[in-house]
Design a protein around this motif. Structure first.
Motif, PDB file in Angstrom:
ATOM      1  N   GLU A  61      -5.666   2.135  -8.549  1.00 34.62           N
ATOM      2  CA  GLU A  61      -4.223   1.094  -9.012  1.00 34.62           C
ATOM      3  C   GLU A  61      -2.774   1.997  -9.278  1.00 34.62           C
ATOM      4  O   GLU A  61      -1.527   1.964  -9.037  1.00 34.62           O
ATOM      5  CB  GLU A  61      -4.028   0.165  -9.408  1.00 34.62           C
ATOM      6  CG  GLU A  61      -5.220  -1.219  -9.150  1.00 34.62           C
ATOM      7  CD  GLU A  61      -5.460  -1.505 -10.463  1.00 34.62           C
ATOM      8  OE1 GLU A  61      -4.882  -3.048  -9.605  1.00 34.62           O
ATOM      9  OE2 GLU A  61      -6.290  -1.728 -11.030  1.00 34.62           O
TER      10      GLU A  61
ATOM     11  N   SER B  51      -3.595  -6.152  -5.069  1.00 36.45           N
ATOM     12  CA  SER B  51      -3.470  -5.000  -5.237  1.00 36.45           C
ATOM     13  C   SER B  51      -5.792  -5.504  -6.603  1.00 36.45           C
ATOM     14  O   SER B  51      -6.404  -5.227  -6.188  1.00 36.45           O
ATOM     15  CB  SER B  51      -3.676  -3.754  -6.817  1.00 36.45           C
ATOM     16  OG  SER B  51      -2.726  -4.252  -7.695  1.00 36.45           O
TER      17      SER B  51
ATOM     18  N   TYR C 296     -11.458  -1.008  -5.589  1.00 35.58           N
ATOM     19  CA  TYR C 296     -10.739   0.370  -5.721  1.00 35.58           C
ATOM     20  C   TYR C 296     -12.169   1.092  -6.676  1.00 35.58           C
ATOM     21  O   TYR C 296     -12.065   1.908  -6.632  1.00 35.58           O
ATOM     22  CB  TYR C 296      -9.818   0.111  -7.013  1.00 35.58           C
ATOM     23  CG  TYR C 296      -8.280  -0.206  -6.760  1.00 35.58           C
ATOM     24  CD1 TYR C 296      -8.013   0.498  -6.263  1.00 35.58           C
ATOM     25  CD2 TYR C 296      -7.954  -1.814  -6.415  1.00 35.58           C
ATOM     26  CE1 TYR C 296      -6.665   0.489  -5.588  1.00 35.58           C
ATOM     27  CE2 TYR C 296      -6.934  -2.028  -6.362  1.00 35.58           C
ATOM     28  CZ  TYR C 296      -6.120  -1.013  -6.043  1.00 35.58           C
ATOM     29  OH  TYR C 296      -4.995  -1.184  -5.818  1.00 35.58           O
TER      30      TYR C 296
ATOM     31  N   LYS D 102       3.206  -6.147  -6.371  1.00 34.04           N
ATOM     32  CA  LYS D 102       2.012  -5.377  -6.132  1.00 34.04           C
ATOM     33  C   LYS D 102       1.064  -6.528  -6.191  1.00 34.04           C
ATOM     34  O   LYS D 102      -0.312  -6.535  -5.692  1.00 34.04           O
ATOM     35  CB  LYS D 102       1.583  -4.342  -5.868  1.00 34.04           C
ATOM     36  CG  LYS D 102       0.754  -3.099  -5.811  1.00 34.04           C
ATOM     37  CD  LYS D 102       1.066  -1.710  -6.142  1.00 34.04           C
ATOM     38  CE  LYS D 102      -0.203  -0.993  -5.179  1.00 34.04           C
ATOM     39  NZ  LYS D 102       0.060   1.058  -5.592  1.00 34.04           N
TER      40      LYS D 102
ATOM     41  N   TRP E 144       0.731  -1.237   0.229  1.00 34.54           N
ATOM     42  CA  TRP E 144       0.161  -0.227  -0.195  1.00 34.54           C
ATOM     43  C   TRP E 144       0.862   1.448  -0.440  1.00 34.54           C
ATOM     44  O   TRP E 144       0.423   2.516  -0.208  1.00 34.54           O
ATOM     45  CB  TRP E 144      -0.857   0.087   1.330  1.00 34.54           C
ATOM     46  CG  TRP E 144      -0.300  -0.677   2.490  1.00 34.54           C
ATOM     47  CD1 TRP E 144       0.629   0.841   3.515  1.00 34.54           C
ATOM     48  CD2 TRP E 144      -0.115  -1.561   3.385  1.00 34.54           C
ATOM     49  NE1 TRP E 144       0.435   0.508   4.287  1.00 34.54           N
ATOM     50  CE2 TRP E 144       0.369  -0.868   4.300  1.00 34.54           C
ATOM     51  CE3 TRP E 144      -0.775  -2.531   3.223  1.00 34.54           C
ATOM     52  CZ2 TRP E 144       1.254  -2.289   4.762  1.00 34.54           C
ATOM     53  CZ3 TRP E 144      -0.554  -4.028   3.424  1.00 34.54           C
ATOM     54  CH2 TRP E 144       0.522  -3.244   5.508  1.00 34.54           C
TER      55      TRP E 144
ATOM     56  N   VAL F 120      -8.400  -5.768  -3.589  1.00 34.48           N
ATOM     57  CA  VAL F 120      -8.275  -4.304  -3.323  1.00 34.48           C
ATOM     58  C   VAL F 120      -9.991  -3.765  -4.538  1.00 34.48           C
ATOM     59  O   VAL F 120      -9.535  -4.010  -5.636  1.00 34.48           O
ATOM     60  CB  VAL F 120      -7.680  -3.005  -3.491  1.00 34.48           C
ATOM     61  CG1 VAL F 120      -8.136  -2.098  -3.660  1.00 34.48           C
ATOM     62  CG2 VAL F 120      -6.452  -3.728  -2.648  1.00 34.48           C
TER      63      VAL F 120
END
Length: 686
Positions: free
Chosen positions: A686, A669, A674, A665, A656, A672
């Motif tokens: 991102e 990600s 978003y 990453k 993060w 997540v």
């Protein structure tokens, strides 16, 4: 006259007499040869002269005399047998007149003279009989001829067999031609493909070009850039010597050229970035250095100056490394503004919508929270986004998500935000419990050794004495342990799991910087063989062993622990709480924590006391369950990462943060959300 008048019958009688004499002589020679060695036509081997055969081997003896040829016998044929490359017996003949006087003959059917010792000067040819161009092969002898010539044991090849052999040779020749033709066609196709590839190959590459890796870059790459940088170093060295010798004009000239080189270089990293006048400036600087060399060159003085410049550069590099380490540690400690925004927005909505009053009015406790037949997880964190990734990745990869229960403990500051997030973003089937560590009234300084130490003035001075010079220059070892997370009781709550969850038998502890990639339910079926802690070992050769974490110069450590014992990692640990209670693990932890009040046994952190507390009580799990290093090691095995059940971003490069490795990453990600309104509001993307 009288001879001419002789009758015709008398002349015929004389001719018959001479013919008989010749035949008698031939018979006498043949008999002599048979008595001494063998009949010439029985010869089963032949010998060549030594001087005619470079590959022959010679032995020493004198038992067999050389054969002297009579000129009248030069046309006598010698017949010999040999085996061809198919193993067939063949006959051949040679004129006796073609043989030199050094040839020796021996009948292999008769014993060797001189007590079976091999004859001397016996030349044994290495080549087969058919290689002699002077021998004429003969396959036309009939069995009758063979008997007459004393070869009763020879079996001649029949015409049918000879025909088959001839056909076989023709087929082989034809097959050879076909293979050669195929090879030619294959070579032609390869040539055409190579020509085609060379025609479509784009050779106008931008920037540096490397065949496989940077080690194989052309040594002439960026030659102008490297030259101008070297010229600046030389100019500074000569300028220093010029100043020491009061050559002020030359000093000013060199410094001017050095500054001009710096301006031309600018921020260029390759020759392609240099301006068009770079080469002219390099030539001008070269002329200036040539003048300086003619006037000031002194090998000893120049070497002395270079040595001083090298030492100064090393000091600068060392200082920059320390500053870089400090900044990385500072960035790792810093809470990013978007995540701070997320916590504030969630906490504000939690109170604005009145969820806090609802929680106070209805205090309910789900029966699943204490059901030992389910899969229980413990996550202690103050990071809402990181905790959500752990929960989402675990649930999405679970085969039976309804059996998974997550126990989340956070601090008072982030409790409202954590409650709000999982209230509006709760997983469909899994069960979530969020608790405040301040509600654990039993967790106080009178019971908890580490809490008492964290509240001491001496430890606060260690953390918050900002004006101390070592705050910046101490390096990684000291700066690492000035991380605020070590002041948080959430970091030490893992040593009180039986007190936090008294009704559970097993629980899987997860850090907030991990990502789950497989179903973890099989971990509850692992037989830990009476051990308390199930973890993946991290030692590799001499790395990550006990001597890395503990002070073995202290007898309290050296007398109780093995310096070479293999270390392990927190992050994904299966704890058997029944064995924990039976062995009083928390009491062991308190004992050693009290012994380390002056921080002489180990530095701060939770792993060193964990290694001590669970010494000889840790079950080594398969490495594929837990792969570490995504937060500090850029060279991890990609296959191991993809096959791991859990990947761990331990280190400073958290996913993060902006420091994170770009190639690692995506594993984090992708879990997540978003498109969540709170994340969009706080500009988390991102």
């Amino acid at each position: 006259m009288m001879m001419m008048m002789m009758p015709r019958c008398f002349v015929s009688l004389i001719q018959a007499f001479f013919l008989s004499l010749v035949l008698l002589l031939l018979h006498h020679v043949g008999g002599e040869s048979q008595a001494a060695s063998s009949h010439h036509r029985e010869l089963l081997a032949y010998r060549r002269p030594l001087q005619d055969c470079p590959g022959c081997t010679t032995t020493t003896a004198s038992s067999l005399p050389a054969l002297h040829y009579d000129p009248d016998l030069k046309d006598v044929n010698i017949v010999a047998t040999y085996s061809d490359h198919h193993g067939n017996i063949r006959l051949g003949s040679v004129k006796m007149g073609h043989l030199s006087s050094s040839w020796l003959f021996h009948n292999p059917l008769l014993p060797l003279p001189n007590n079976n010792k091999p004859p001397s000067q016996l030349v044994t040819p290495r080549d087969s009989f058919q290689n002699d161009s002077r021998m004429e092969e003969s396959a036309s002898y009939s069995s009758t001829n063979q008997t007459e010539n004393h070869f009763p044991h020879v079996e001649f090849t029949s015409p049918a067999k000879l025909n088959r052999q001839s056909l076989r040779q023709e087929r082989r020749a034809q097959r050879t031609l076909e293979l050669i033709q195929q090879d030619k066609e294959s070579d032609k196709q390869m040539q055409e493909a190579a020509i085609h590839k060379s025609m479509i190959f784009e050779n106008s590459l931008v920037g540096k070009y490397s065949i496989w890796r940077r080690d194989f870059e052309s040594p002439n790459a960026d030659a102008i850039l490297k030259l101008m940088r070297d010229q600046i170093i030389m100019a500074k060295a000569y300028a220093h010597i010029a100043k020491s010798k009061n050559a002020s004009n030359l000093y000013l000239f060199l410094m001017q050229q050095s500054r001009e080189n710096q301006r031309v270089l600018g921020k260029a990293t390759s020759d392609a970035d240099l301006p068009s006048r770079a080469l002219e400036q390099a030539k001008a600087m070269g002329h200036a250095l040539s003048l300086a060399k003619d006037e000031l060159y002194d090998c000893h003085e120049l070497a002395k100056k270079f040595r001083a410049m090298l030492q100064s550069t090393e000091r600068n590099v060392d200082g920059l490394k320390k500053k870089g380490t400090f900044l990385i540690q500072l960035a790792a400690k810093t809470f990013p503004q978007p995540l701070h925004c997320l916590s504030l927005q969630l906490a504000a909505d939690y109170f604005l919508l009145g969820f806090n009053e609802e929680e106070e009015d209805v205090v309910k406790k789900d029966a699943k929270f204490e059901d030992p037949s389910l899969y229980h997880y413990a996550i202690f964190s103050d990071n809402v986004l990181a905790t959500s990734v752990v929960v989402n990745s675990t649930v999405l990869n679970a085969k039976q998500p309804e059996k998974h229960v997550f126990h989340i403990v956070t601090d008072k500051l982030n409790f409202a935000a954590m409650k709000m997030w999982f209230r509006v973003n709760a997983p469909a089937d899994a069960t979530i419990q969020v608790e405040n560590i301040n509600d654990f009234k039993w967790l106080n300084s009178s019971y908890c050794s580490v809490l008492r130490q964290l509240e001491s003035a001496r430890l606060k001075e260690y953390y918050f004495k900002a004006n101390h010079p070592s705050s910046i220059s101490a390096g990684a070892d000291n700066l690492k342990y000035r991380n605020p997370k070590y002041l948080s009781m959430l970091n030490h709550l893992r040593f009180y799991l039986p007190e936090v969850y008294p009704k559970l038998d097993k629980i899987l502890f997860l850090d907030d910087d991990i990502v789950v990639q497989k179903d973890l339910a099989p971990l509850w079926e692992v037989d830990m063989q009476g051990k308390v802690n199930g973890a993946v070992e991290t030692c590799k050769e001499s790395f990550h062993r006990f001597d890395k974490y503990l002070n073995f110069s202290n007898p309290k450590i050296s007398e109780n622990f093995d310096a070479g014992a293999c270390g392990w990692a927190f992050g994904m640990n299966m704890f058997d709480l029944r064995e924990w209670r039976k062995r009083n693990i928390t009491g062991i932890y308190h004992y050693w924590q009290d012994m380390n009040e002056d921080r002489t046994l180990w530095k701060l952190g939770s792993l060193p006391p964990g290694l001590i507390t669970f010494y000889n009580l840790t079950y080594a799990m398969e490495r594929s369950w837990h792969v570490l290093g995504l937060g500090y090691d850029p060279a991890l095995n990609q296959t191991a990462i993809e096959n791991a059940a859990v990947v761990h971003y331990n280190g400073n490069y958290k996913p993060w943060l902006g420091l994170a490795f770009a190639k690692y990453k995506p594993y984090w990600s992708k879990y997540v959300e978003y498109d969540n309104p709170y994340l969009r509001l706080c500009n988390i993307n991102e």
